[in-house]
Design an enzyme around this catalytic site. Sequence first.
Site, PDB file in Angstrom:
ATOM      1  N   GLU A  50      54.152  -1.062  18.406  1.00 24.48           N
ATOM      2  CA  GLU A  50      54.770   0.072  17.723  1.00 24.48           C
ATOM      3  C   GLU A  50      54.462   1.410  18.389  1.00 24.48           C
ATOM      4  O   GLU A  50      55.261   2.340  18.332  1.00 24.48           O
ATOM      5  CB  GLU A  50      54.352   0.113  16.252  1.00 24.48           C
ATOM      6  N   PHE A 112      49.320  -6.802   0.269  1.00 25.04           N
ATOM      7  CA  PHE A 112      49.357  -7.248   1.660  1.00 25.04           C
ATOM      8  C   PHE A 112      50.111  -6.220   2.520  1.00 25.04           C
ATOM      9  O   PHE A 112      51.205  -5.796   2.176  1.00 25.04           O
ATOM     10  CB  PHE A 112      50.042  -8.616   1.749  1.00 25.04           C
ATOM     11  N   GLN A 113      49.510  -5.819   3.599  1.00 27.02           N
ATOM     12  CA  GLN A 113      50.065  -4.839   4.535  1.00 27.02           C
ATOM     13  C   GLN A 113      50.407  -3.512   3.882  1.00 27.02           C
ATOM     14  O   GLN A 113      51.382  -2.857   4.233  1.00 27.02           O
ATOM     15  CB  GLN A 113      51.280  -5.426   5.269  1.00 27.02           C
ATOM     16  N   LYS A 162      59.989  -1.552  -0.021  1.00 19.60           N
ATOM     17  CA  LYS A 162      60.880  -2.687   0.203  1.00 19.60           C
ATOM     18  C   LYS A 162      61.916  -2.794  -0.920  1.00 19.60           C
ATOM     19  O   LYS A 162      63.099  -3.050  -0.659  1.00 19.60           O
ATOM     20  CB  LYS A 162      60.082  -3.983   0.309  1.00 19.60           C
ATOM     21  N   MET A 474      39.864  11.139  35.938  1.00 16.05           N
ATOM     22  CA  MET A 474      39.594  12.433  35.335  1.00 16.05           C
ATOM     23  C   MET A 474      38.212  12.451  34.681  1.00 16.05           C
ATOM     24  O   MET A 474      37.501  13.449  34.731  1.00 16.05           O
ATOM     25  CB  MET A 474      40.686  12.780  34.318  1.00 16.05           C
TER      26      MET A 474
HETATM   27  C1  LIG Z   1      44.111   7.171  24.578  1.00 10.57           C
HETATM   28  C2  LIG Z   1      43.170   7.961  25.403  1.00 10.57           C
HETATM   29  N1  LIG Z   1      41.885   7.578  25.519  1.00 10.57           N
HETATM   30  C3  LIG Z   1      41.025   8.303  26.293  1.00 10.57           C
HETATM   31  C4  LIG Z   1      41.443   9.424  26.941  1.00 10.57           C
HETATM   32  C5  LIG Z   1      40.461  10.237  27.787  1.00 10.57           C
HETATM   33  N2  LIG Z   1      40.873  10.225  29.198  1.00 10.57           N
HETATM   34  C6  LIG Z   1      41.554  11.251  29.748  1.00 10.57           C
HETATM   35  S1  LIG Z   1      41.957  10.974  31.357  1.00 10.57           S
HETATM   36  C7  LIG Z   1      41.183   9.482  31.347  1.00 10.57           C
HETATM   37  C8  LIG Z   1      41.164   8.620  32.578  1.00 10.57           C
HETATM   38  C9  LIG Z   1      42.513   8.141  32.958  1.00 10.57           C
HETATM   39  O1  LIG Z   1      42.377   7.185  33.974  1.00 10.57           O
HETATM   40  P1  LIG Z   1      43.619   6.771  34.843  1.00 10.57           P
HETATM   41  O2  LIG Z   1      44.768   6.425  33.986  1.00 10.57           O
HETATM   42  O3  LIG Z   1      43.190   5.739  35.822  1.00 10.57           O
HETATM   43  O4  LIG Z   1      44.020   8.131  35.560  1.00 10.57           O
HETATM   44  P2  LIG Z   1      43.266   8.928  36.734  1.00 10.57           P
HETATM   45  O5  LIG Z   1      42.541  10.052  36.083  1.00 10.57           O
HETATM   46  O6  LIG Z   1      42.360   7.985  37.439  1.00 10.57           O
HETATM   47  O7  LIG Z   1      44.376   9.416  37.586  1.00 10.57           O
HETATM   48  C10 LIG Z   1      40.623   9.224  30.085  1.00 10.57           C
HETATM   49  C11 LIG Z   1      39.850   8.013  29.763  1.00 10.57           C
HETATM   50  C12 LIG Z   1      42.789   9.794  26.763  1.00 10.57           C
HETATM   51  N3  LIG Z   1      43.292  10.904  27.312  1.00 10.57           N
HETATM   52  N4  LIG Z   1      43.641   9.048  26.017  1.00 10.57           N
END
Ligand SMILES: Cc1ncc(C[n+]2csc(CCOP(=O)(O)OP(=O)(O)O)c2C)c(N)n1
Lengths: 577, 160
Positions: A50, A112-113, A162, A474
């Site tokens: 979803e 439920f749900q 529903k 990052m």
């Molecule tokens: C759902 C979610 N969880 C955690 C984060 C924190 N976060 C921001 S950037 C990042 C790393 C992303 O890694 P990747 O997709 O490999 O991208 P890169 O920075 O290596 O280009 C994280 C964990 C986020 N933005 N969104």
Amino acid sequence: MKLNGAQILVDCLKSEGVKHIFGYPGGAVLHIYDALNVCTVIDHILVRHEQGAVHAADGYARTSGKCGVALVTSGPGLTNAVTGIATAFTDSIPMVVVSGQVPSPVIGSDAFQEVDAVGITRSCVKHNFLVKNADDIAETVKKAFYIATTGRPGPVLIDITKDATIAEIEYEGYPQTIKMRSYQPEVQVDAEQIKKAIAIIEKAKKPIIYSGGGSVIGNASKALTTLTHNTGFPITQTLMGLGAFPATDKQSLGMLGMHGTYESNMAMHDSDCIIAVGARFDDRITGNLEKFCPYAKIIHIDIDPSTIGKVVGVDVSIIGQVNDVLQALIQSLDTKKLENIDSWWKQINDWRSVDSMAYRTKQGVIKPQTVIETLYEVTKGEAIVTSDVGQHQMWAAQYYPFDKPRRWINSGGLGTMGFGLPAAMGAKLADPDRDVACVTGDGSIQMMLQELSTMLQYHTPVKIININNGYLGMVRQWQEFFYDKRYSMSYMDALPDFVKLAESYGHIGIKVEKETDLKPALIEAFKQKDRTVFIDILTDPTENVFPMIPSGAGHHEMLLAGRDEMASTNDSGLNLV
Amino acid sequence: MRHIISVMLENEAGALSRVAGLFSARGFNIESLTVAATNDPTLSRMTIVSVGDDNIIEQIVKQLEKLIDVVKVIDLTATEHVERELLLVKIDVNPNTQADIDRQIDQFSGKIIDVSEDTYLIEVAGQSKKINEFLDSLDASKILEVSRTGVTGVCQKRED
Ligand SMILES: Cc1ncc(C[n+]2csc(CCOP(=O)(O)OP(=O)(O)O)c2C)c(N)n1
Ligand SMILES: [Mg+2]
């Protein structure tokens, strides 16, 4: 005409001109699915999760400017959708989400749900409704679309029990108009405020236009371009605003903020007149508020009065549709009265010559920046680019100059990893003839991978550009700079074979390990017009995003690649993260 | 500064939680909140007392106005207005303290609404300040129970 609630709902959606619904069935919405099954004008896209449905509806809305529509079942269906809804909310995306609810007699009994959908989503929707009667469906749908698409747009949830979908009632057709005493989104632009703004603009010796997502969402690109050209002012754009003004125009200084260009941030810092257009002074833009734009008079244009003065005090606020306000400014402005800003441009060009986007290439490794530049070259700058969240997102924003609005689709406000792939699917459905590239990372792509399956089923060919640095890059960058290189949980040791993975989903997979293979691989991928191609590109695992304003610093305290040692941020900066 | 904000909103399920949720989500402070239907049964009036500097109060008003169910927001503090709050307080009384307490109740125009062998149930209405003063005037160790309604208020002038 006697119809049941589900049939009425589908008729309402039809009447709203809905062509695509992204959804996933379950007990509470089975009547709705039954009614959809015989509807020939609405295509339903069966996603695999979803969250994917809502992101896809979001990508569809951002690309087309129309309202996105998603349909989910009660309980886990709704909770799975919440991340998508919050993502759309933070970026003000028009969307209607319909969720099923348990039958009204059992609401509150932990059926439920059953979850309190209206309660769970309250803080991340523009508005939500619980509908317990078939009689209320038509008017609620009308209101929902009206609220979602007018004023400052945003997602609206309709939670339908529903029994309301089952009940048969006399249906009198979809209402033509709607009026709500508590919601009047139309605003007249205040001529007095325009006058005050112009008085400031006429005195400006160091003006700058700072444009945000509102210019894109408010379809104000033309007016923004005209105003910028008429005034000759420099313009900088936020991550959310990219493309509203052409990036390749010489008046464009590029993006501003944490990873913006040196010239943008220096110009903001030194400016004496900032015209903020559909932007909200987000903390990723302002950096340290105490050091933010110390010399500027600020004119703030926005549709949402609550953004005015929320973060930064302003000198003149103009409430209204960005497009209307810009038109009014264009009409009232006598450009002959403007100050000569040649010396301002000279200063800006000096900052430009610093070339803050320069990066060092290294023999034997692929630089992520090069990947984006090559993507730009191969697509001639004409693709829709969606992105996930991380370093790759910043590089995409920095190295793919967008000349048109609605070509750059990313989760700026919430920063939702997993957004890119389903958003690309939505974008492709909204604009099937255009190339769509999803710039993603090895971490992000794994959050919504399952949508590869949907993309095969519904034939939405996109090109997945996986900037594979083997890291949650990052996070690793912040740990390198601000946590003394204590790399905690930013490395993933067991990445899948993305090529085989793509193949197993029925798509094409290409692995790129050498820079010389990069361009040919991208050319080959984009030749495959009707196939989804997953291009797994191994990039420099240690590359960082520059320039950078460390949090806690001001715009004039940027750090540049290879020229500044990244000093650890201060404690107050760390608190801001 | 303390502000009394009057909110007219659609009398619909969930409207109250939207307002309460807004205050907690944005970290705005609520000293009291009262809500009830008005002469128009489709409208409720909510009265909120909050404390904050001008910027915060301005944000509160704007954020309230942004809620779809909200029809109108008035910062009563910015106009001539009347505020009232009702207090019910139960206290211990004994023959030694009774005369004193009776005098205080009189002074604050309070009413004794129930009397038992050794307790009084007292009602006082007025500005919150007056209620605070009344409570302060009582011997704290004798107070058994306090229930306050929170503030309600209206503008003094005719409004359209
Ligand atoms: C759902 C979610 N969880 C955690 C984060 C924190 N976060 C921001 S950037 C990042 C790393 C992303 O890694 P990747 O997709 O490999 O991208 P890169 O920075 O290596 O280009 C994280 C964990 C986020 N933005 N969104
Ligand atoms: Mg990565």
